[in-house]
Design a protein around this motif. Structure first.
Motif, PDB file in Angstrom:
ATOM      1  N   VAL A 211      12.325   7.313  -6.652  1.00  0.00           N
ATOM      2  CA  VAL A 211      13.526   6.549  -6.274  1.00  0.00           C
ATOM      3  C   VAL A 211      13.195   5.184  -5.677  1.00  0.00           C
ATOM      4  O   VAL A 211      13.738   4.160  -6.115  1.00  0.00           O
ATOM      5  N   PRO A 212      12.298   5.063  -4.678  1.00  0.00           N
ATOM      6  CA  PRO A 212      12.063   3.746  -4.068  1.00  0.00           C
ATOM      7  C   PRO A 212      11.291   2.759  -4.955  1.00  0.00           C
ATOM      8  O   PRO A 212      11.313   1.559  -4.684  1.00  0.00           O
TER       9      PRO A 212
ATOM     10  N   ALA B 152       0.829  -1.209   0.000  1.00  0.00           N
ATOM     11  CA  ALA B 152       0.000   0.000   0.000  1.00  0.00           C
ATOM     12  C   ALA B 152       0.863   1.259   0.000  1.00  0.00           C
ATOM     13  O   ALA B 152       0.516   2.261  -0.633  1.00  0.00           O
ATOM     14  N   ALA B 153       1.994   1.210   0.706  1.00  0.00           N
ATOM     15  CA  ALA B 153       2.854   2.397   0.782  1.00  0.00           C
ATOM     16  C   ALA B 153       3.404   2.768  -0.591  1.00  0.00           C
ATOM     17  O   ALA B 153       3.459   3.955  -0.955  1.00  0.00           O
ATOM     18  N   ARG B 154       3.809   1.758  -1.366  1.00  0.00           N
ATOM     19  CA  ARG B 154       4.359   2.053  -2.685  1.00  0.00           C
ATOM     20  C   ARG B 154       3.282   2.488  -3.663  1.00  0.00           C
ATOM     21  O   ARG B 154       3.526   3.340  -4.519  1.00  0.00           O
ATOM     22  N   TRP B 155       2.076   1.946  -3.562  1.00  0.00           N
ATOM     23  CA  TRP B 155       0.983   2.418  -4.415  1.00  0.00           C
ATOM     24  C   TRP B 155       0.625   3.869  -4.079  1.00  0.00           C
ATOM     25  O   TRP B 155       0.325   4.669  -4.964  1.00  0.00           O
ATOM     26  N   THR B 156       0.679   4.206  -2.799  1.00  0.00           N
ATOM     27  CA  THR B 156       0.447   5.599  -2.395  1.00  0.00           C
ATOM     28  C   THR B 156       1.517   6.511  -2.966  1.00  0.00           C
ATOM     29  O   THR B 156       1.235   7.618  -3.441  1.00  0.00           O
ATOM     30  N   ARG B 157       2.757   6.039  -2.954  1.00  0.00           N
ATOM     31  CA  ARG B 157       3.846   6.823  -3.524  1.00  0.00           C
ATOM     32  C   ARG B 157       3.637   7.040  -5.018  1.00  0.00           C
ATOM     33  O   ARG B 157       3.892   8.138  -5.539  1.00  0.00           O
TER      34      ARG B 157
ATOM     35  N   GLY C 109      17.786   6.677 -17.424  1.00  0.00           N
ATOM     36  CA  GLY C 109      18.949   7.470 -17.054  1.00  0.00           C
ATOM     37  C   GLY C 109      19.098   7.567 -15.550  1.00  0.00           C
ATOM     38  O   GLY C 109      20.202   7.420 -15.006  1.00  0.00           O
ATOM     39  N   MET C 110      17.987   7.790 -14.839  1.00  0.00           N
ATOM     40  CA  MET C 110      18.032   7.910 -13.394  1.00  0.00           C
ATOM     41  C   MET C 110      18.448   6.595 -12.747  1.00  0.00           C
ATOM     42  O   MET C 110      19.143   6.573 -11.722  1.00  0.00           O
ATOM     43  N   GLN C 111      18.058   5.486 -13.355  1.00  0.00           N
ATOM     44  CA  GLN C 111      18.449   4.170 -12.842  1.00  0.00           C
ATOM     45  C   GLN C 111      19.955   3.975 -12.917  1.00  0.00           C
ATOM     46  O   GLN C 111      20.554   3.311 -12.065  1.00  0.00           O
ATOM     47  N   ARG C 112      20.590   4.570 -13.931  1.00  0.00           N
ATOM     48  CA  ARG C 112      22.029   4.379 -14.143  1.00  0.00           C
ATOM     49  C   ARG C 112      22.888   5.363 -13.368  1.00  0.00           C
ATOM     50  O   ARG C 112      23.968   5.004 -12.905  1.00  0.00           O
TER      51      ARG C 112
END
Length: 311
Positions: free
Chosen positions: A169-170, A66-71, A234-237
């Motif tokens: 990010v997360p 639920a926390a990641r879906w909220t994010r 790009g952000m992943q790298r």
């Protein structure tokens, strides 16, 4: 920079150049309902991204709590729908340069905020590069007429730009760039529809004319599908701190493309500001130290060769 970070830098740069072009496209959508345009943009992007989500997409989505879906919902609301709404609201009482200057400060905020949230100190090179980028963005755009409301909404636009990077990010690692882009576009389309019904009633959506259709297609296909995937790849790298440095290319790209539709000009100030942005990106991304190392190594090699010749 190694090949991985070089590719990441190129992907982030391409994404920001495409987003800069979208500011010019926005000038062609001044009479189209805001929420309806966002719904069409993100809805079409969602449909185009679905086949690219990759294998195991449903499994990865079910594993989110639920926390990641909220994010994800916050990412779409703050970094996408909210950001565009804040820019539009700011431009009602302020010249476009004003929100542009605030958004140009995003690299500085991210360069400080992301390390602090991660429990580490900001990197000096990234912070210096971010300051160069912010000054360059200001030089490109200048400062325009505004009032308290224009400044307040410009600050909201800055928060949206920062949130687009920090909130992702997360969830970037478990979802990957393509699935993350797909999900947030679907959520943003739904949020835009709700906002449109509440704000504009039955008039929230209408058939766009030919010019509006072209602008919406550019935003959906090029800026959102291609731009979002490139941005998150790009952000992943290279990480959120260094990737956000490239957001300084957004006003540069906007200044370069504005003359194409008669919405501005590119002069000496824009050239100087562009140079400052490029310098900031080079400093913060680590490109300049790499250049110095290569030059130093080449100098040592030449000195060694000359010493052999003397022998």
């Amino acid at each position: 920079m190694n090949p991985t970070t070089s590719r990441g830098a190129l992907l982030a740069a391409l994404a920001c150049v495409l987003v800069g072009g979208s500011f010019t496209a926005n000038s062609l959508l001044g009479d189209y309902p805001y929420a309806g345009g966002q719904f069409l943009r993100y809805g079409l992007a969602f449909l185009l991204l679905l086949p690219l989500a990759g294998p195991g997409a449903s499994t990865r989505l079910r594993s989110l709590g639920a926390a990641r879906w909220t994010r994800l919902a916050l990412l779409a609301a703050v970094g996408m729908v909210g950001f565009n709404l804040a820019v539009l609201a700011a431009e009602r009482t302020a010249e476009p340069a004003v929100p542009g200057v605030f958004v140009g400060c995003a690299p500085v905020v991210v360069a400080v905020l992301v390390p602090l949230l991660d429990g580490r100190r900001p990197q000096r090179a990234v912070l210096y590069g971010a300051l160069f980028v912010a000054v360059g963005a200001f030089t490109v755009q200048g400062w325009g007429r505004t009032d308290a409301a224009g400044i307040a909404f410009s600050v909201c636009a800055l928060a949206g730009e920062v949130g687009f990077a920090v909130l992702a990010v997360p969830v970037l690692r478990p979802l990957g760039p393509r699935l993350l882009s797909t999900v947030v576009c679907g959520i943003a389309a739904a949020e835009s529809a709700v906002a449109g019904v509440l704000a504009d009633g039955a008039g929230w959506l209408r058939r766009p004319d030919a010019v509006e259709t072209g602008a919406l297609l550019w935003q959906a296909v090029v800026v959102t599908v291609v731009g979002f995937v490139c941005w998150y790849m790009g952000m992943q790298r290279i990480g959120a701190e260094r990737a956000t440095l490239f957001s300084g290319l957004i006003p540069v790209a906007a200044a370069c493309t504005a003359p194409l539709v008669g919405a501005g000009s590119y002069g000496a100030a824009q050239a100087v500001g562009s140079a400052l942005v490029f310098a900031g990106v080079a400093v913060g991304s680590g490109a300049l130290p790499a250049v110095r190392r290569r030059r130093s190594a080449a100098g040592r090699q030449r000195a060694f060769e000359r010493s052999l010749e003397k022998v």
